[in-house]
Each structure stands twice: as structure tokens, then as C-alpha cells.
Design a protein around this motif. Structure first.
Motif, PDB file in Angstrom:
ATOM      1  N   ASN A 144      19.299  23.832  -2.145  1.00 54.91           N
ATOM      2  CA  ASN A 144      17.939  23.943  -1.610  1.00 54.91           C
ATOM      3  C   ASN A 144      17.617  22.927  -0.516  1.00 54.91           C
ATOM      4  N   ILE A 145      18.657  22.267  -0.050  1.00 58.23           N
ATOM      5  CA  ILE A 145      18.479  21.413   1.131  1.00 58.23           C
ATOM      6  C   ILE A 145      19.539  21.814   2.148  1.00 58.23           C
ATOM      7  N   ARG A 146      19.232  21.500   3.398  1.00 52.44           N
ATOM      8  CA  ARG A 146      20.215  21.720   4.455  1.00 52.44           C
ATOM      9  C   ARG A 146      20.150  20.507   5.377  1.00 52.44           C
ATOM     10  N   ILE A 147      21.257  19.817   5.508  1.00 48.50           N
ATOM     11  CA  ILE A 147      21.309  18.691   6.447  1.00 48.50           C
ATOM     12  C   ILE A 147      21.563  19.272   7.834  1.00 48.50           C
ATOM     13  N   VAL A 148      20.592  19.103   8.728  1.00 48.84           N
ATOM     14  CA  VAL A 148      20.727  19.720  10.054  1.00 48.84           C
ATOM     15  C   VAL A 148      20.943  18.680  11.156  1.00 48.84           C
ATOM     16  N   GLY A 149      21.059  17.401  10.772  1.00 50.62           N
ATOM     17  CA  GLY A 149      21.300  16.399  11.806  1.00 50.62           C
ATOM     18  C   GLY A 149      21.171  14.978  11.294  1.00 50.62           C
ATOM     19  N   LEU A 150      21.212  14.070  12.246  1.00 53.24           N
ATOM     20  CA  LEU A 150      21.083  12.643  11.953  1.00 53.24           C
ATOM     21  C   LEU A 150      19.906  12.078  12.724  1.00 53.24           C
ATOM     22  N   MET A 151      19.362  10.993  12.208  1.00 59.11           N
ATOM     23  CA  MET A 151      18.247  10.310  12.871  1.00 59.11           C
ATOM     24  C   MET A 151      18.526   8.816  12.854  1.00 59.11           C
ATOM     25  N   GLY A 152      18.100   8.131  13.901  1.00 62.46           N
ATOM     26  CA  GLY A 152      18.259   6.680  13.921  1.00 62.46           C
ATOM     27  C   GLY A 152      17.208   6.031  14.801  1.00 62.46           C
ATOM     28  N   MET A 153      16.884   4.785  14.481  1.00 60.39           N
ATOM     29  CA  MET A 153      15.919   4.033  15.284  1.00 60.39           C
ATOM     30  C   MET A 153      16.576   2.770  15.818  1.00 60.39           C
ATOM     31  N   ALA A 154      16.427   2.580  17.114  1.00 58.90           N
ATOM     32  CA  ALA A 154      17.029   1.406  17.745  1.00 58.90           C
ATOM     33  C   ALA A 154      16.208   0.152  17.424  1.00 58.90           C
ATOM     34  N   THR A 155      16.813  -0.990  17.643  1.00 58.07           N
ATOM     35  CA  THR A 155      16.118  -2.265  17.490  1.00 58.07           C
ATOM     36  C   THR A 155      14.902  -2.308  18.419  1.00 58.07           C
ATOM     37  N   PHE A 156      13.822  -2.900  17.947  1.00 62.90           N
ATOM     38  CA  PHE A 156      12.618  -3.046  18.763  1.00 62.90           C
ATOM     39  C   PHE A 156      12.822  -4.235  19.695  1.00 62.90           C
ATOM     40  N   THR A 157      13.296  -3.949  20.896  1.00 64.95           N
ATOM     41  CA  THR A 157      13.636  -5.023  21.832  1.00 64.95           C
ATOM     42  C   THR A 157      13.502  -4.491  23.259  1.00 64.95           C
ATOM     43  N   ASP A 158      13.381  -5.420  24.216  1.00 58.34           N
ATOM     44  CA  ASP A 158      13.355  -5.019  25.624  1.00 58.34           C
ATOM     45  C   ASP A 158      14.761  -4.926  26.209  1.00 58.34           C
ATOM     46  N   ASN A 159      15.737  -5.336  25.417  1.00 56.74           N
ATOM     47  CA  ASN A 159      17.114  -5.360  25.892  1.00 56.74           C
ATOM     48  C   ASN A 159      17.695  -3.939  25.928  1.00 56.74           C
ATOM     49  N   GLN A 160      17.660  -3.336  27.126  1.00 56.77           N
ATOM     50  CA  GLN A 160      18.089  -1.945  27.278  1.00 56.77           C
ATOM     51  C   GLN A 160      19.566  -1.749  26.918  1.00 56.77           C
ATOM     52  N   HIS A 169      26.240   4.442  19.655  1.00 53.40           N
ATOM     53  CA  HIS A 169      26.925   4.321  18.367  1.00 53.40           C
ATOM     54  C   HIS A 169      26.543   5.496  17.456  1.00 53.40           C
ATOM     55  N   LEU A 170      25.253   5.814  17.424  1.00 51.63           N
ATOM     56  CA  LEU A 170      24.800   6.931  16.577  1.00 51.63           C
ATOM     57  C   LEU A 170      25.369   8.263  17.076  1.00 51.63           C
ATOM     58  N   LYS A 171      25.442   8.423  18.383  1.00 51.70           N
ATOM     59  CA  LYS A 171      26.006   9.654  18.955  1.00 51.70           C
ATOM     60  C   LYS A 171      27.476   9.800  18.546  1.00 51.70           C
ATOM     61  N   PHE A 185      25.369  21.974   5.310  1.00 48.01           N
ATOM     62  CA  PHE A 185      25.511  20.868   6.262  1.00 48.01           C
ATOM     63  C   PHE A 185      25.966  21.409   7.604  1.00 48.01           C
ATOM     64  N   GLN A 186      25.091  21.295   8.588  1.00 45.80           N
ATOM     65  CA  GLN A 186      25.472  21.736   9.931  1.00 45.80           C
ATOM     66  C   GLN A 186      24.682  20.887  10.923  1.00 45.80           C
ATOM     67  N   LEU A 187      25.366  19.985  11.584  1.00 45.45           N
ATOM     68  CA  LEU A 187      24.658  19.062  12.463  1.00 45.45           C
ATOM     69  C   LEU A 187      24.293  19.726  13.787  1.00 45.45           C
ATOM     70  N   LEU A 188      23.006  19.952  13.959  1.00 50.45           N
ATOM     71  CA  LEU A 188      22.500  20.546  15.194  1.00 50.45           C
ATOM     72  C   LEU A 188      21.619  19.561  15.947  1.00 50.45           C
ATOM     73  N   THR A 189      21.024  18.638  15.203  1.00 50.61           N
ATOM     74  CA  THR A 189      19.975  17.784  15.761  1.00 50.61           C
ATOM     75  C   THR A 189      20.355  16.314  15.710  1.00 50.61           C
ATOM     76  N   LEU A 190      20.168  15.634  16.829  1.00 49.13           N
ATOM     77  CA  LEU A 190      20.307  14.178  16.858  1.00 49.13           C
ATOM     78  C   LEU A 190      18.950  13.623  17.279  1.00 49.13           C
ATOM     79  N   SER A 191      18.229  13.101  16.292  1.00 43.35           N
ATOM     80  CA  SER A 191      16.861  12.646  16.528  1.00 43.35           C
ATOM     81  C   SER A 191      16.856  11.147  16.789  1.00 43.35           C
ATOM     82  N   MET A 192      16.670  10.779  18.049  1.00 46.67           N
ATOM     83  CA  MET A 192      16.527   9.360  18.388  1.00 46.67           C
ATOM     84  C   MET A 192      15.714   9.247  19.667  1.00 46.67           C
ATOM     85  N   GLY A 193      14.895   8.218  19.717  1.00 50.17           N
ATOM     86  CA  GLY A 193      14.058   8.004  20.883  1.00 50.17           C
ATOM     87  C   GLY A 193      12.587   8.211  20.569  1.00 50.17           C
ATOM     88  N   MET A 194      11.776   7.218  20.977  1.00 56.44           N
ATOM     89  CA  MET A 194      10.332   7.279  20.787  1.00 56.44           C
ATOM     90  C   MET A 194       9.664   6.991  22.138  1.00 56.44           C
TER      91      MET A 194
END
Length: 220
Positions: A144-160, A169-171, A185-194
Motif C-alpha cells: 500500500n505504499i509506492r516509493i516514487v523518488g528521493l528527497m533531500g535538503m541542502a545545508t542552509f548556507t550561502d556557500n554555493q 551527491h543526492l543525484k 519502488f520506481q524512482l521517478l522523482t528527485l525532490s530537491m531545491g527550495m
């Protein structure tokens, strides 16, 4: 600038393969409706109760994404309607989502959250934990669940450079993990960026960005 104008400006600049989640947490329904009337159908909330109240009050063709940290005891309140849960960061949480989805006769899409930031405060799985979950028989039997991707949050910094390193790294994890295939399990989505770093995230391979303040303005 109006919410509508902000939204249209951002959308026109996004590549076609990138999905925009409008982060509407703490915003009144009138603001969300302004975005809805401008064509936005995917909204991200970080508190389940607030999301449930908005779901009840708003049009039913909206996709609700849970983007905050999820407590297992709250899953039941969003299981009837949530479209995507972004921050799945433990096996225990996955089991609870599966259980509540079953009760609602649904299959709920989830993203596994991977810890990529240098800050200790960000939630997420490390690579070993990620692989442990994906290779476990218990996970593979969850219907009853489906993993459709990964999500990650970068460090809160000005260092691009640092942010870029973390996104890249997450990619890489996304690309290597994508070779595992099970029925749920089928990775379609890479959720990163705000709002602050989504352009860089897209350059690094993101297919879903979570933008709030650039659409709705800062929090009051």
C-alpha cells in the motif's frame, strides 16, 4: 507583485520536466485559492492538521504534498487524501503509512528522505539505511505504499559550492539506487531545491522543487 504573477513568473522559468510544489504552510486559504485560480494544483504543507483543514475546504482536484517531518501517530489523519509524502525518514514511518493506506484502501506515494546536509538538525536516512530498507523483504511486501523518488535538503548556507556538492551527491545516490526495481519502488522523482536554491538544484538534476516565499511572500 501578486501571488498569481509570482507563480506565473516562476512557472515560465521552470523546465518542463520539473514539478512545482507551492509551499503553502501557514498561508490562509484565500492565498492558496489565488494560486489555484492561476492554475496551481500541487500544494505542500508541513503540518498534517493544517493540511487536512485546507483539504476539506478547497477543491478536490488539488494534490496535497506533506513536506514536513512526519510523526507516525499523525499519519492516519492524512492517509485518506495525501498525494505524496516527501519526508519518509525511517522504516517505522513507512510501516505506519502502509498500514494506514491499507485501512483507506489506497496506495500512497512516498519519497525517501536522504540526509545530505552537514547540519545535524536535518532529518533523513544515510545511504546504508536507505539500502537496508530497500533490500528488506518486509519493504518489498508492502502493498500500500509506492516509493516514487528521493528527497533531500541542502545545508542552509550561502556557500554555493557546498550546496552544489550536496545536490550532486543526492543525484548520484538517485542514479545508483534507481537500478533496484521492485513492484512498489520506481524512482521517478528527485525532490530537491527550495526558494533560495532551486535553480541550482535543477542544474544538479532535480525534478521537483518546493517553493513558498517566492510565490506567497515571506511569513508574517
Amino acid at each position: 507583485m501578486s501571488i498569481k504573477q509570482n507563480l506565473l513568473n516562476i512557472k515560465s522559468a521552470l523546465p518542463e520536466h520539473v514539478t512545482l510544489v507551492a509551499v503553502s504552510k501557514t498561508k490562509p486559504i484565500s492565498d492558496l485559492m489565488e494560486a489555484y485560480d492561476a492554475g496551481q494544483r500541487i500544494f505542500g504543507e508541513n503540518k498534517i492538521q493544517e493540511m487536512a483543514e485546507k483539504w476539506e475546504a478547497m477543491p478536490k482536484d488539488i494534490e496535497w504534498h506533506m513536506i514536513g517531518h512526519v510523526q507516525t501517530n499523525k499519519v492516519k489523519f492524512m492517509a485518506p487524501f495525501v498525494s505524496l509524502i516527501h519526508g519518509v525518514d525511517s522504516f517505522k514511518l513507512l510501516e505506519e503509512i502502509n498500514k494506514q493506506a491499507q485501512k483507506n484502501n489506497r496506495i500512497i506515494d512516498c519519497l525517501l528522505q536522504v540526509h545530505i546536509a552537514e547540519e545535524e538538525t536535518k532529518y533523513g536516512l544515510d545511504e546504508n539505511e536507505l539500502n537496508e530498507i530497500l533490500s528488506s523483504v518486509t519493504f518489498q511486501e508492502m502493498k500500500n505504499i509506492r516509493i516514487v523518488g528521493l528527497m533531500g535538503m541542502a545545508t542552509f548556507t550561502d556557500n554555493q559550492e557546498q550546496i552544489k556538492k550536496e545536490f550532486t551527491h543526492l543525484k548520484t545516490i538517485f542514479d545508483t539506487t534507481n537500478q533496484l526495481l521492485t513492484s512498489n519502488f520506481q524512482l521517478l522523482t528527485l525532490s530537491m531545491g527550495m526558494s533560495g536554491d532551486y535553480k541550482l538544484a535543477i542544474e544538479c538534476g532535480s525534478t521537483m522543487v518546493r517553493i513558498g516565499s517566492s510565490i506567497f511572500g515571506g511569513r508574517i
